[in-house]
Scaffold this active site. Structure first.
Site, PDB file in Angstrom:
ATOM      1  N   LYS A 181      24.278  34.749  33.634  1.00 49.68           N
ATOM      2  CA  LYS A 181      24.513  36.209  33.229  1.00 49.68           C
ATOM      3  C   LYS A 181      24.388  36.283  31.697  1.00 49.68           C
ATOM      4  O   LYS A 181      23.719  37.244  30.975  1.00 49.68           O
ATOM      5  CB  LYS A 181      25.795  36.469  34.010  1.00 49.68           C
ATOM      6  CG  LYS A 181      25.883  37.899  33.785  1.00 49.68           C
ATOM      7  CD  LYS A 181      26.832  38.388  34.928  1.00 49.68           C
ATOM      8  CE  LYS A 181      28.314  38.470  34.495  1.00 49.68           C
ATOM      9  NZ  LYS A 181      28.776  39.341  33.343  1.00 49.68           N
ATOM     10  N   SER A 182      25.182  35.486  31.081  1.00 44.17           N
ATOM     11  CA  SER A 182      25.354  35.553  29.622  1.00 44.17           C
ATOM     12  C   SER A 182      24.126  35.629  28.950  1.00 44.17           C
ATOM     13  O   SER A 182      23.671  36.260  28.133  1.00 44.17           O
ATOM     14  CB  SER A 182      26.250  34.739  29.149  1.00 44.17           C
ATOM     15  OG  SER A 182      27.604  35.094  29.486  1.00 44.17           O
TER      16      SER A 182
ATOM     17  N   ASP B 212      36.384  33.539  32.408  1.00 45.33           N
ATOM     18  CA  ASP B 212      35.679  34.012  33.550  1.00 45.33           C
ATOM     19  C   ASP B 212      36.112  33.122  35.078  1.00 45.33           C
ATOM     20  O   ASP B 212      35.791  33.671  36.059  1.00 45.33           O
ATOM     21  CB  ASP B 212      34.126  33.963  33.428  1.00 45.33           C
ATOM     22  CG  ASP B 212      33.821  35.174  32.387  1.00 45.33           C
ATOM     23  OD1 ASP B 212      34.597  36.295  32.272  1.00 45.33           O
ATOM     24  OD2 ASP B 212      32.834  35.115  32.016  1.00 45.33           O
TER      25      ASP B 212
ATOM     26  N   LYS C   4      39.481  43.112  32.229  1.00 44.21           N
ATOM     27  CA  LYS C   4      38.184  42.667  32.723  1.00 44.21           C
ATOM     28  C   LYS C   4      37.704  43.485  33.783  1.00 44.21           C
ATOM     29  O   LYS C   4      38.336  44.917  33.880  1.00 44.21           O
ATOM     30  CB  LYS C   4      38.212  41.290  33.254  1.00 44.21           C
ATOM     31  CG  LYS C   4      38.495  40.077  32.275  1.00 44.21           C
ATOM     32  CD  LYS C   4      37.106  40.081  31.390  1.00 44.21           C
ATOM     33  CE  LYS C   4      37.297  38.925  30.300  1.00 44.21           C
ATOM     34  NZ  LYS C   4      36.062  39.077  29.284  1.00 44.21           N
TER      35      LYS C   4
HETATM   36  C1  S3P Z   1      30.617  37.266  27.767  1.00 45.88           C
HETATM   37  C2  S3P Z   1      31.873  37.147  27.074  1.00 45.88           C
HETATM   38  C3  S3P Z   1      32.980  37.113  27.935  1.00 45.88           C
HETATM   39  C4  S3P Z   1      32.950  37.092  29.445  1.00 45.88           C
HETATM   40  C5  S3P Z   1      32.040  38.031  30.107  1.00 45.88           C
HETATM   41  C6  S3P Z   1      30.553  37.533  29.330  1.00 45.88           C
HETATM   42  C7  S3P Z   1      29.494  37.136  27.243  1.00 45.88           C
HETATM   43  O1  S3P Z   1      33.635  38.419  27.474  1.00 45.88           O
HETATM   44  O2  S3P Z   1      34.309  37.327  29.947  1.00 45.88           O
HETATM   45  O3  S3P Z   1      31.971  37.793  31.319  1.00 45.88           O
HETATM   46  O4  S3P Z   1      28.311  36.996  27.796  1.00 45.88           O
HETATM   47  O5  S3P Z   1      29.279  37.091  25.953  1.00 45.88           O
HETATM   48  P1  S3P Z   1      34.416  38.786  26.260  1.00 45.88           P
HETATM   49  O6  S3P Z   1      33.368  38.895  24.975  1.00 45.88           O
HETATM   50  O7  S3P Z   1      35.125  40.192  26.584  1.00 45.88           O
HETATM   51  O8  S3P Z   1      35.604  37.669  26.080  1.00 45.88           O
END
Ligand code: S3P
Length: 432
Positions: A26-27, A318, A345
């Protein structure tokens, strides 16, 4: 979709056997799509996440005038260059996706037009000052509900480069500032006190931006020129976490999870589980588009338990819901500290985890910034809630597989935020 009242029944499993492939990370998918939109020329993205969050990103960039279509399972994005976005004719809808609203705001802040961006009920409760502060410092004007919540009204324009130290460890905020830095004339620096996932740095380099890392600082030079690319997204390790946990918990299980992203800034999960005594082997290591890949071979194991605190909370943020489930069946349990971020979250994950554990007959104590789940407990089955949070739904599906009786998950379809095929993939490897 996050408001649907879908229920999912989970039966106890005898064991899990077989091989699975997971949807794209996803990221990484979000980042490739956003950068492809502002690159010059076409990009083709293979194994793009099927999750609703990443579809929200595609819809947002479509609303900004970028052609997006699918061919043979790939996503094709007709990038229009750094100055090629069009003023949107409607508000952008980030849906449930914090990554979409926070990262895309960095790009919107540099546009010569106003962008409205919002999303669902959960997004409307998530803190945005963390991106507003640096973007305002760079020269944008941003209005937010109560000064801090979506929807956002972003008045973009020319941006100045800044040097910014992240007050909270957040890869989304780091990315937002780096994306804005692409448009600013000069050197933008983001300093992170705690190292977070570096997919943006790797993706920016793939698209041709000048990015350097010096210690805990990431430096980008703008204005950048990005070129369209062909890329492939690895399977999502945060989705693999549910399968790893299920296979570890259920005696006799043996699973192969193929083509998973193993970026060292994400793979603390594997090290943490192995440290607890998990049998997990990485096979077929590879590297594509700067990202590490591999297959994971996991078999049922006795786990010691562990503590997540300080810097490790950012690296496991996560995966904490499913680690809480594992903690309950470990020998010494799981303690989580320094994780107040869990409260902001997709749901308040400290409250959601504790509520569902309790409903399944498992003891848990919460604190302001964490919880403790004692070990050597059994899940009794029962009725749990997703709290509109995909990772809570999937974590408690895993608990249900290891429970003594049936478990019903309310609003279970919210899993499709990151993993629409989750329940079907799970069904394909269950032996009863
Ligand atoms: C993500 C960063 C994290 C993670 C989220 C995806 C990302 O959040 O919890 O599911 O893709 O950069 P935060 O940047 O708020 O820590």
């Amino acid at each position: 979709m996050t408001h649907s009242s879908s229920q999912q029944l989970i039966h106890p499993a005898r064991s899990l056997k077989g091989a699975v492939r997971l949807p794209g990370d996803k990221s990484i998918s979000h980042r490739y799509a956003m950068l492809a939109a502002i690159a010059s020329g076409e990009s083709r993205i293979g194994n793009y996440s099927t999750g609703a969050d990443c579809q929200s990103t595609l819809n947002c960039i479509r609303t900004l005038g970028i052609p997006v279509h699918e061919a043979e399972g790939d996503v094709i994005i007709g990038g229009r260059g750094l100055r090629g976005l069009q003023a949107p004719g409607a508000p952008l809808d980030a849906g449930n996706s914090g990554s979409t609203i926070r990262m895309l705001s960095g790009i919107a802040a540099a546009q010569p037009f106003v962008t409205h961006i919002g999303g669902d009920e959960s997004i409307s409760r998530r803190p945005m000052q963390r991106i507003m502060k640096p973007l305002v410092e760079m020269g944008a004007t941003i209005f937010a509900r109560e000064g801090k919540f979506p929807p956002l009204e972003i008045h973009g324009g020319p941006l100045y480069p800044i040097s910014y130290t992240l007050p909270v460890p957040s890869a989304q905020v780091k990315t937002c500032v780096l994306f804005a830095g692409l448009f600013a004339d000069g050197v933008t620096t983001v300093k992170e006190p705690v190292r977070t996932r570096d997919h943006s740095e790797l993706a920016l380099r793939e698209f041709g931006a000048e990015v350097d890392t010096e210690g805990r600082s990431v430096i980008i030079r703008g204005p950048a020129r990005l070129e369209g690319r062909n890329l492939v997204v690895p399977g999502d390790l945060s989705s693999a976490a549910f399968f790893l946990a299920a296979a570890l918990m259920i005696p006799g299980s043996e699973l192969l999870i193929e083509g998973v992203g193993l970026n060292p800034t994400r793979s603390l999960l594997v090290d943490f589980l192995v440290g607890m005594g998990a049998s997990i082997r990485v096979v077929n290591p590879a590297r594509r588009n700067g990202e590490a890949w591999g297959d994971l071979l996991v078999s049922a194991s006795t786990l010691r338990g562990g503590v997540i605190e300080k810097e490790s909370t950012a690296g496991l943020i996560d995966e904490i819901p499913v680690l809480a489930v594992l903690g309950a069946v470990s020998e010494q349990g799981l303690t989580v500290r320094d994780a107040a971020e869990l409260r902001v979250k997709e749901s308040d994950r400290i409250a959601s985890v504790a509520s569902n554990l309790t409903r399944m007959g498992v003891k848990v104590e919460t604190t302001a910034d964490g919880f403790h789940v004692p070990g050597r407990q059994r899940f009794r089955g029962g009725q749990v809630d997703s709290f509109g949070d995909h990772r809570i739904a999937m974590a408690f599906a895993v608990a249900g597989l290891a429970a003594d009786d049936e478990t019903t998950i309310d609003n279970a379809q919210v899993a499709s935020v990151s993993f629409p095929e989750f329940y079907a993939t799970l069904a394909s490897i269950i032996e009863r």
